[in-house]
Design a protein around this motif. Structure first.
Motif, mmCIF file in Angstrom:
data_model
loop_
_atom_site.group_PDB
_atom_site.id
_atom_site.type_symbol
_atom_site.label_atom_id
_atom_site.label_comp_id
_atom_site.label_asym_id
_atom_site.label_seq_id
_atom_site.Cartn_x
_atom_site.Cartn_y
_atom_site.Cartn_z
ATOM 1 N N THR A 53 9.357 -4.777 14.780
ATOM 2 C CA THR A 53 8.329 -4.260 13.878
ATOM 3 C C THR A 53 8.174 -5.133 12.636
ATOM 4 N N GLU A 54 9.270 -5.683 12.132
ATOM 5 C CA GLU A 54 9.216 -6.482 10.912
ATOM 6 C C GLU A 54 8.988 -7.964 11.181
ATOM 7 N N ARG A 55 9.250 -8.411 12.412
ATOM 8 C CA ARG A 55 9.143 -9.828 12.777
ATOM 9 C C ARG A 55 10.069 -10.694 11.937
ATOM 10 N N ARG A 56 11.138 -10.089 11.464
ATOM 11 C CA ARG A 56 12.209 -10.805 10.767
ATOM 12 C C ARG A 56 13.518 -10.313 11.362
ATOM 13 N N SER A 57 14.600 -10.926 10.942
ATOM 14 C CA SER A 57 15.888 -10.584 11.553
ATOM 15 C C SER A 57 16.594 -9.459 10.818
ATOM 16 N N HIS A 58 17.266 -8.614 11.588
ATOM 17 C CA HIS A 58 18.262 -7.709 11.025
ATOM 18 C C HIS A 58 19.621 -8.122 11.603
ATOM 19 N N LEU A 59 20.670 -7.439 11.222
ATOM 20 C CA LEU A 59 22.009 -7.865 11.593
ATOM 21 C C LEU A 59 22.606 -7.003 12.691
ATOM 22 N N GLY A 60 23.127 -7.672 13.708
ATOM 23 C CA GLY A 60 23.865 -6.997 14.766
ATOM 24 C C GLY A 60 25.317 -7.444 14.741
ATOM 25 N N GLY A 61 25.924 -7.519 15.910
ATOM 26 C CA GLY A 61 27.328 -7.878 15.982
ATOM 27 C C GLY A 61 28.224 -6.754 15.504
ATOM 28 N N ALA A 62 29.515 -7.046 15.416
ATOM 29 C CA ALA A 62 30.487 -6.035 15.003
ATOM 30 C C ALA A 62 30.238 -5.570 13.569
ATOM 31 N N PHE A 63 29.794 -6.482 12.701
ATOM 32 C CA PHE A 63 29.519 -6.125 11.315
ATOM 33 C C PHE A 63 28.334 -5.170 11.228
ATOM 34 N N GLY A 64 27.251 -5.504 11.907
ATOM 35 C CA GLY A 64 26.087 -4.624 11.898
ATOM 36 C C GLY A 64 26.393 -3.261 12.478
ATOM 37 N N ALA A 65 27.195 -3.240 13.561
ATOM 38 C CA ALA A 65 27.568 -1.964 14.171
ATOM 39 C C ALA A 65 28.432 -1.132 13.230
ATOM 40 N N ALA A 66 29.335 -1.794 12.508
ATOM 41 C CA ALA A 66 30.206 -1.073 11.578
ATOM 42 C C ALA A 66 29.408 -0.454 10.438
ATOM 43 N N LEU A 67 28.411 -1.181 9.929
ATOM 44 C CA LEU A 67 27.575 -0.635 8.859
ATOM 45 C C LEU A 67 26.782 0.575 9.349
ATOM 46 N N CYS A 68 26.222 0.481 10.550
ATOM 47 C CA CYS A 68 25.440 1.594 11.096
ATOM 48 C C CYS A 68 26.329 2.807 11.335
ATOM 49 N N ARG A 69 27.495 2.591 11.910
ATOM 50 C CA ARG A 69 28.414 3.698 12.174
ATOM 51 C C ARG A 69 28.852 4.368 10.878
ATOM 52 N N THR A 70 29.120 3.560 9.853
ATOM 53 C CA THR A 70 29.516 4.108 8.563
ATOM 54 C C THR A 70 28.380 4.926 7.947
ATOM 55 N N ALA A 71 27.160 4.399 8.029
ATOM 56 C CA ALA A 71 26.011 5.110 7.465
ATOM 57 C C ALA A 71 25.804 6.453 8.151
ATOM 58 N N LEU A 72 25.988 6.500 9.463
ATOM 59 C CA LEU A 72 25.832 7.762 10.196
ATOM 60 C C LEU A 72 26.988 8.715 9.914
ATOM 61 N N ASP A 73 28.214 8.189 9.935
ATOM 62 C CA ASP A 73 29.393 9.041 9.721
ATOM 63 C C ASP A 73 29.411 9.650 8.325
ATOM 64 N N ARG A 74 28.926 8.910 7.331
ATOM 65 C CA ARG A 74 28.943 9.397 5.951
ATOM 66 C C ARG A 74 27.624 10.058 5.551
ATOM 67 N N ALA A 75 26.771 10.260 6.552
ATOM 68 C CA ALA A 75 25.490 10.954 6.347
ATOM 69 C C ALA A 75 24.621 10.231 5.322
#
Length: 240
Positions: A189-211
């Motif tokens: 949608t943005e036609r730019r990059s976001h971050l994946g890998g273990a770091f990106g997954a850790a940030l997403c998991r933290t954001a969901l776990d901490r609401a």
């Protein structure tokens, strides 16, 4: 897997719809995917068997239920990258070419609302995407938490930042045979990059776990909570 075989797996609109739905990173039952794609359960089962046999999906059974998910981060990256590939608009004198439905001509108000929400913030398999995901990437680069000189890499400052947050990366991340610590993923949608890998997954998991973010309905779309808005401003200087 040959390119022709892979292309054949994804050429069918129903199988493509299944793979796009599974980009939310969760396991779905065959019945849920059948309803999502508006096909008969028997048709869904046949398509899922082909995707599993082709290595794009993994399955597990619990009692009478059959659950499927994307086979892993590599499969998710492949699907997202293909979805972001720009398809030229069809010429008025030629039949429409298959591709992503235009966001400007949605099939319904509900579809338009969902697409708009996903553009703001969503999951891309197990990491953050949409405007939120791109904003996070820009922020960690600006703060020196991730460097992007010869490819994205987590810096010492970034590791210290994660430790202060109480976030741990998988022990095999970055090692031979393990998941990359950081990788870029082109946002469709943005036609730019976001971050994946273990770091990106850790940030997403933290954001969901901490609401800090919460899911909207049963799809991939996310919304930032008030606590999340505060955390994003304090930790990364992101104002949404």
């Amino acid at each position: 897997m040959s390119l022709a075989h892979l292309a054949g797996l994804l050429a069918d609109p129903t199988r493509a719809a299944f793979c796009m739905a599974l980009l939310d990173g969760r396991a779905w039952t065959a019945g849920e995917l059948a309803r999502h794609a508006r096909v008969a359960p028997s048709t869904a089962s046949e398509h899922l068997s082909r995707l599993v046999a082709g290595g794009l999906l993994a399955e597990e059974r619990q009692g009478r239920h059959r659950y499927v998910r994307l086979a892993g981060p590599e499969a998710a990256t492949l699907i997202e990258d293909l979805a972001s590939f720009p398809i030229p608009a069809a010429h008025p004198d030629r039949p429409d070419r298959p591709g992503r439905p235009s966001a400007a001509a949605p099939g319904s108000l509900r579809e338009a609302t969902r697409t708009s929400a996903e553009a703001r913030a969503r999951t891309c398999y197990d990491h953050l995407a949409g405007r939120l995901g791109v904003a996070v990437r820009d922020a960690v680069l600006a703060r020196g938490l991730v460097a992007d000189e010869d490819g994205p890499a987590l810096t010492d400052r970034g590791r210290s930042w994660l430790a202060e947050l109480g976030v741990e990366l998988p022990p095999r991340a970055g090692r031979s045979g393990g998941r990359p610590v950081v990788r870029t993923c082109l946002d469709w949608t943005e036609r730019r990059s976001h971050l994946g890998g273990a770091f990106g997954a850790a940030l997403c998991r933290t954001a969901l776990d901490r609401a800090w973010v919460e899911r909207i309905g049963s799809g991939r779309a996310l919304q930032v909570t008030p606590d999340g808005g505060h955390a994003l401003r304090e930790l990364l200087g992101i104002a949404l």
